[in-house]
Design an enzyme around this catalytic site. Structure first.
Site: not given
Length: 410
Positions: A165, A303, A314, A332, A337, A398
């Site tokens: 991502c 994000h 976050e 988003k 996403h 990730f």
């Protein structure tokens, strides 16, 4: 040699909100979304989610077969976005005559639909008969950057940024650094993702997809909301043309904004569990790179994918760096996403909001999760922000790969 300034002179995109920046930004302002129900996914035993964000009606027609025979949908989306970005920047489509132009681009992986076709043919026939020689070129991990270089004739530095991502945000950051340090004068930067059921399966296995809003697609993606139940997988592509400022001004290019900072870090501790300290380090690195203070930032694009642990972590990282004063939202809620494309699409949205003087709220943020840090969340309707000068776009992936980009209005 002193560091050179880097500006954005072109933006192109394909997204669930539309296939050009004005259309997508109007959707953000008006609270419209691009999430749909995928009834065909009911055939996949065990798959719980039925939601996806689709880039509809992207016009790929007219591309020469010689250049597209090695492209799956992900590379086609990247090509469309890059073509539009070059047009926006006032640059030729054939770049062989520009030796000082490079490319940084990425995706989560290659074309999943092409890989599915390859595997089904191989296993069904127990052999290689009927498999096109170009199959691998469509699903190899660097398919976007290779096909873009071939399609547009790019002969300068080429960087493949396949980092889940953060693929697109890393591409923008590396392009920014290449121009600032004097390696090149122009970089085409971005990322892409195509929709395929395997993307939903990957996150569904991790219990990370939205599954309780299958009959209400517009409500499924709910960043920071107490009732969020996972992310909505989406597709799209975004390309930014980065250019050395003096070169851009000499040729009279329209400037969308300036890239002033890039920060990246790695948690170094877990593949899927994020670290607030690692995220905070990327933000701090970006601020230090730009030589500005947290109070100089007027907006943060989070994000925030609407996963349980991700949004909480976050928010804690953001509070650690900025406190609770800076407006923050995640687009988003509108797009879902877009995985490898999100860094470029969200950077484009940040630039547009800064230039148009408004901030989009987080769609579906009805009641902030009390487990999330107490930030200045934007909710409900878009708000006017005529004096917005500096914005931050954050993306996390990730493997604990963290990125933060800073843009300034020119």
């Amino acid at each position: 040699m002193s560091a050179r300034r880097v500006v954005v002179t072109g933006i192109g995109l394909a997204s669930p909100l539309g296939n050009d920046l004005p259309t997508a930004v109007a959707a953000l302002r008006e609270g419209r979304h691009g999430i749909v129900t995928m009834p065909e996914w009911a055939e996949i035993q065990g798959l719980s989610t039925r939601l996806a964000g689709i880039a509809k009606d992207v016009p790929f027609n007219g591309y020469p077969r010689k250049k597209t025979r090695s492209m799956g949908r992900v590379a086609l989306l990247a090509t469309y976005a890059t073509e539009r970005a070059l047009m926006d920047a006032g640059l030729d489509q054939d770049l062989r005559s520009i030796p000082d132009i490079g490319l940084a681009y990425g995706s989560t992986h290659g074309s999943s639909s092409a890989q599915e076709e390859f595997c089904r043919t191989l296993f069904a026939r127990n052999g290689m008969r009927g498999i096109p020689s170009t199959s691998y070129l469509k699903f190899m991990s660097n398919t976007c950057v290779v096909n873009l270089a071939h399609f547009f004739g790019i002969q300068g530095r080429v960087i493949s940024t396949c980092a889940a991502c953060t693929s697109a945000s890393n591409a923008i950051g590396y392009g920014f650094e290449a121009i600032r340090s004097g390696q090149l004068d122009i970089m085409l930067c971005g990322g892409a993702e195509e929709m395929h059921f395997t993307h939903a399966v990957v996150f569904d296995i991790l219990y990370a997809t939205s599954r309780h809003f299958n009959d209400r697609p517009g409500e499924g993606s709910r960043p920071f909301d107490a009732d969020r139940d996972g992310l909505v997988v989406s597709e799209g592509a975004g390309t930014l043309v980065l250019e050395e400022e003096e070169r851009a001004r000499r040729r009279g290019a329209h400037i969308h904004g300036e890239v002033i900072g890039f920060g990246t870090s790695c948690d170094g501790q877990h593949v899927t569990q994020p670290s607030a300290d690692g995220m905070a380090m990327a933000m701090k690195n970006a601020l230090a790179d730009a030589r500005i203070a947290p109070d100089d930032v007027g907006y943060i694009n989070a994000h925030a994918t609407a996963t349980d642990i991700g949004d909480i972590t976050e928010s804690q990282a953001t509070l650690q760096v900025f406190g609770d004063k800076v407006p923050i939202s995640s687009t988003k809620g509108h797009t879902g996403h877009t995985l490898g494309a999100c860094g470029a699409l969200e950077s484009a949205f940040c630039l547009a909001m800064m230039n148009e003087g408004f901030l989009a709220p987080t769609k579906n943020l009805d009641k902030p999760d009390p487990r999330c840090a107490p930030l200045r969340y934007l909710r409900n309707d878009a708000v006017d922000a005529p004096n917005l000068k500096i914005v931050m776009n954050n993306n996390f992936a990730f493997g604990g790969i963290n990125t933060s980009l800073l843009f300034r209005r020119t």
